[in-house]
Scaffold this active site. Sequence first.
Site, PDB file in Angstrom:
ATOM      1  N   SER A  36       0.858  -1.176   0.000  1.00 31.90           N
ATOM      2  CA  SER A  36       0.000   0.000   0.000  1.00 31.90           C
ATOM      3  C   SER A  36       0.900   1.233   0.000  1.00 31.90           C
ATOM      4  CB  SER A  36      -0.889  -0.023   1.259  1.00 31.90           C
ATOM      5  OG  SER A  36      -1.627   1.166   1.370  1.00 31.90           O
ATOM      6  N   LYS A  94      -1.162  -0.938  -4.305  1.00 29.22           N
ATOM      7  CA  LYS A  94      -2.344  -0.127  -3.986  1.00 29.22           C
ATOM      8  C   LYS A  94      -1.892   1.310  -3.815  1.00 29.22           C
ATOM      9  CE  LYS A  94      -4.814   0.248   0.316  1.00 29.22           C
ATOM     10  NZ  LYS A  94      -5.585  -0.475   1.364  1.00 29.22           N
ATOM     11  N   LYS A 126      -2.865   5.168  -2.609  1.00 25.02           N
ATOM     12  CA  LYS A 126      -3.792   5.999  -1.851  1.00 25.02           C
ATOM     13  C   LYS A 126      -4.175   7.180  -2.749  1.00 25.02           C
ATOM     14  CE  LYS A 126      -3.927   3.904   2.184  1.00 25.02           C
ATOM     15  NZ  LYS A 126      -5.189   3.406   2.785  1.00 25.02           N
ATOM     16  N   ASP A 162      -7.195   3.289  -3.102  1.00 24.48           N
ATOM     17  CA  ASP A 162      -7.922   3.376  -1.829  1.00 24.48           C
ATOM     18  C   ASP A 162      -8.113   4.849  -1.469  1.00 24.48           C
ATOM     19  OD1 ASP A 162      -8.992   3.094   0.700  1.00 24.48           O
ATOM     20  OD2 ASP A 162      -7.273   2.022   1.559  1.00 24.48           O
ATOM     21  N   GLU A 187     -11.205   1.097  -3.466  1.00 20.52           N
ATOM     22  CA  GLU A 187     -11.526   0.839  -2.054  1.00 20.52           C
ATOM     23  C   GLU A 187     -12.123   2.074  -1.378  1.00 20.52           C
ATOM     24  OE1 GLU A 187      -8.101  -0.849  -0.157  1.00 20.52           O
ATOM     25  OE2 GLU A 187      -8.920  -0.657   1.862  1.00 20.52           O
ATOM     26  N   ASP A 190     -13.983  -1.172   2.917  1.00 20.55           N
ATOM     27  CA  ASP A 190     -13.082  -1.366   4.062  1.00 20.55           C
ATOM     28  C   ASP A 190     -13.811  -0.809   5.292  1.00 20.55           C
ATOM     29  OD1 ASP A 190     -11.127  -1.035   6.046  1.00 20.55           O
ATOM     30  OD2 ASP A 190      -9.634  -0.105   4.768  1.00 20.55           O
ATOM     31  N   LYS A 224     -10.341  -6.753   7.872  1.00 18.38           N
ATOM     32  CA  LYS A 224      -9.335  -6.449   8.887  1.00 18.38           C
ATOM     33  C   LYS A 224      -9.926  -6.942  10.201  1.00 18.38           C
ATOM     34  CE  LYS A 224      -7.633  -2.177   6.723  1.00 18.38           C
ATOM     35  NZ  LYS A 224      -7.665  -0.699   6.775  1.00 18.38           N
ATOM     36  N   GLY A 266      -4.519  -4.172   5.964  1.00 17.75           N
ATOM     37  CA  GLY A 266      -3.457  -3.986   6.946  1.00 17.75           C
ATOM     38  C   GLY A 266      -3.602  -2.668   7.668  1.00 17.75           C
TER      39      GLY A 266
HETATM   40  O1  OSB Z   1      -7.204   1.974   4.525  1.00 20.27           O
HETATM   41  O2  OSB Z   1      -6.196   0.165   4.215  1.00 20.27           O
HETATM   42  C1  OSB Z   1      -6.255   1.245   4.784  1.00 20.27           C
HETATM   43  C2  OSB Z   1      -3.122   1.813   6.918  1.00 20.27           C
HETATM   44  C3  OSB Z   1      -3.685   2.406   8.034  1.00 20.27           C
HETATM   45  C4  OSB Z   1      -5.042   2.638   8.058  1.00 20.27           C
HETATM   46  C5  OSB Z   1      -5.844   2.282   6.970  1.00 20.27           C
HETATM   47  C6  OSB Z   1      -5.283   1.674   5.850  1.00 20.27           C
HETATM   48  C7  OSB Z   1      -3.897   1.463   5.816  1.00 20.27           C
HETATM   49  C8  OSB Z   1      -3.191   0.905   4.674  1.00 20.27           C
HETATM   50  C9  OSB Z   1      -1.834   0.271   4.927  1.00 20.27           C
HETATM   51  O3  OSB Z   1      -3.573   0.987   3.534  1.00 20.27           O
HETATM   52  C10 OSB Z   1      -1.849  -1.210   4.776  1.00 20.27           C
HETATM   53  C11 OSB Z   1      -0.603  -1.830   5.362  1.00 20.27           C
HETATM   54  O4  OSB Z   1       0.382  -1.949   4.656  1.00 20.27           O
HETATM   55  O5  OSB Z   1      -0.615  -2.208   6.549  1.00 20.27           O
HETATM   56 MG    MG Z   2      -8.483   0.907   3.170  1.00 20.67          MG
END
Ligand code: OSB
Ligand code: MG
Length: 370
Positions: A135, A161, A163, A188, A213, A238, A262, A290
Amino acid sequence: MKIDSMILHHIRMPLVAPFETSFGRELDRECILIILHAEGLNGYGECVADQSPGYNYETTGTAWHILKDFIAPLMLGQDVKDAADFQNRVSGIRGHHLAKAGVEMALWDLMGKRDKKSLRDMLGGAQDKVEVGVSVGLQESPEALVRTVSDYVKAGYARVKLKIKPGRDIGDATAVRKAFPNIRLQVDANSAYTLETAQALKPMDELNLLLIEQPLFEDDIWDHHKLQEQLRTPICLDESIVSPRHARYAIEMKSCRIINIKAGRVAGLSQGVEIHDLCRAQNIPVWCGGMLETGVGRASNLALAALPGFVLPGDISASDRYYKRDITHERFSLNADSTIDVPRGAGLGVTIDEEALNSYTLARLELKPT
Ligand code: OSB
Ligand code: MG
């Protein structure tokens, strides 16, 4: 298992690189490590609440309060039989899923150590390794983003992924897609759009993405249904999926075609497994999200992702993508086929580097039966 004590460590760990999302930029990551003592064993759990309520309303502060004042008294000195018994005990506590999930994780670790079974086997997973991706946070510019993605691709990540947020969406995703025509790509938004502003996401349909996402509000299910009708790219939820019930709502309302699981967000591994089972029965692909976990939470994510319905790569990257020094002795590394091995030891299968843990600890609290 009769719970003799619960120890909380509020920890703060420096990230190897800042992580920026639509809800903010982080240089350090905080969480609460939970240690349950029972039958001479230590069970470890990670509560993934962060310092600020940007992703979820819970924070390390609220979780500390709920753990100390409400969850611990329901467990200390008592025989907590399993995850179902735990969920039943805490059912009178509304919300606070991240706090609950951290304790459930520690309970699974204890049970696995007692029974000499890995978490993967206890949850019903079969795979020895799971497909993973990375990510990537918001970068300064599309050019900087392409460079960062390039480094991860060279390191072996076959799924990326990105952001996104309003103004930093199509341009960023198009730049990465042009530079990497064949990579598995997804985005995302962390609920940065409204149904109106999400119209800007329509060109995403031309970029061959695995999914988009959580574009809309963190508690929305219905507007995602309306948006999904306008997009060919699957929407993945999510934030909005906080329980098996919400997963059912989203599936019945056709609000998404994919779900990110999660364990923290849904109040525990047992709830994550329930969502997995529900989605599998309905042919909804799931993948493991994650929360920048330490080695403790990462081991838990790998075990969960070994279940057969996790058919898309998880946000479970190698330890060196997050921390120079972790709180576990074990470090997770990326295999050449963009997978990570699932731990096979009893429980979570990880051991704590006490020196590292203590160096990151901001506050420690030991709770005993009164
Ligand atoms: O939205 O998936 C998410 C990290 C912290 C809070 C929300 C998210 C995330 C990530 C990181 O996208 C995923 C990872 O590598 O742990
Ligand atoms: Mg997310």
